[in-house]
Design a protein around this motif. Structure first.
Motif: not given
Length: 317
Positions: A211, A260-261, A204-205, A180
């Motif tokens: 984030h 995912g990000y 962004t997720d 992450v």
């Protein structure tokens, strides 16, 4: 007295800061320049320029006339361009500024095609990752890699590239793989000097939540290829545009991280001083570059990014 010519001479003297340089620019003699200025001052009944042995300065009347003279000369140029637009041909020297890596990798292969198509245009290409003042430094056109367009100049978007966080397999074997964005705080990161967000990386997720992570840099570089070489050698994690690291990602020399990000996309822009008074040589170059990038450059897009936004990789103007 030819007043239009007098205004042109006056504007040239002020713009060049010298009677001699104005004479060179206008292809006349310093004596003629002096004569026009003297006649213009006599006609107006006021002094326009303060002269000394070292420099020229404008009087209050001179400042007012200079601004108005520029407007008058621009309007005349507009009228002439409009009248001759049907036969106006691109010609002359075209000064272009572009970032180093993008200029070498993406633009250099295009220049021979442009030169063949427009043989009367002389290209003068300067590569620098520093953001130049195109007016102050005398450029006709600049290629910018930016998330936002310029506030004071005209711009046309040529292409969009995603930014990718990645690292070499050797680095990940030794230091582990971040899962992450917050994990990046414990890793060695390689920074780009001119990045607008400095050491804060934005993501962004999948739910579009932001984030922001502050990372620790072990190296800064003012050129993307320099940071890329350090990453390839296993020295840290970088984020760079796909046009720079795409081949390394396809070959497996670098691995994309944080599925995912996403980082914000970045635009490739053609920037020029103004949409008004656009010369033929600048117009054909901007059109040429827009056409060259129209189909969507073959830049790497992470699978999850392509699935989430399939149209964004080809979004060009």
């Amino acid at each position: 007295m030819d007043r239009l010519r007098a205004f042109e001479v006056f504007a040239a003297v002020v713009g060049r800061g010298s009677f001699t340089r104005a004479a060179d620019a206008l292809d006349t003699s310093p004596a003629n320049v002096t004569r026009y200025i003297n006649e213009l001052e006599a006609h107006l009944g006021t002094r326009l320029l303060n002269r000394s042995s070292r420099k020229l300065s404008l009087t209050e009347s001179g400042e007012a006339l200079y601004e108005r003279s520029k407007s008058i000369l621009e309007e005349v140029a507009d009228a002439e361009a409009l009248a001759s637009s049907a036969t106006l041909q691109p010609r002359g020297r075209l000064r272009i500024n572009a970032p180093v890596s993008f200029g070498i990798r993406q633009l250099a292969p295009l220049w021979p095609r442009f030169m063949q198509k427009h043989p009367d245009v002389e290209l003068d290409i300067a590569l620098s990752d520093r953001v130049v003042d195109i007016v102050e430094e005398g450029y006709d056109l600049a290629i910018r890699i930016s998330r936002v367009g310029p506030a004071t100049h005209a711009a046309r978007k040529l292409a969009t590239s995603c930014n990718i966080v990645c690292a070499a397999p050797a680095y990940l074997r030794e230091h582990g793989t971040p899962q992450v964005p917050a994990d990046l705080a414990a890793h060695r990161c390689l920074g780009y000097t001119y990045a607008a967000t400095a050491n804060e990386w934005h993501f962004t997720d999948a739910q579009a939540r932001p984030h922001k992570i502050k990372v620790n840099y072990v190296m800064h570089a003012n050129n993307g290829d320099t940071a890329r070489e350090a990453a390839l050698a296993g020295q840290g994690i970088i984020w760079q545009p796909a046009f720079l690291v795409g081949e390394d990602l396809r070959a497996g020399r670098l691995l994309p991280l944080l599925p995912g990000y996403r980082m914000p996309d970045i635009d490739v822009l053609a920037v020029y001083p103004s949409r008004r008074h656009l010369s033929a040589k600048v117009r054909v170059m901007v059109d040429f570059l827009a056409e060259a990038f129209k189909a969507g450059p073959a830049w790497y897009v992470p699978p999850e990014a392509a699935a989430a936004a399939p149209a964004r990789r080809r979004r060009v103007k």
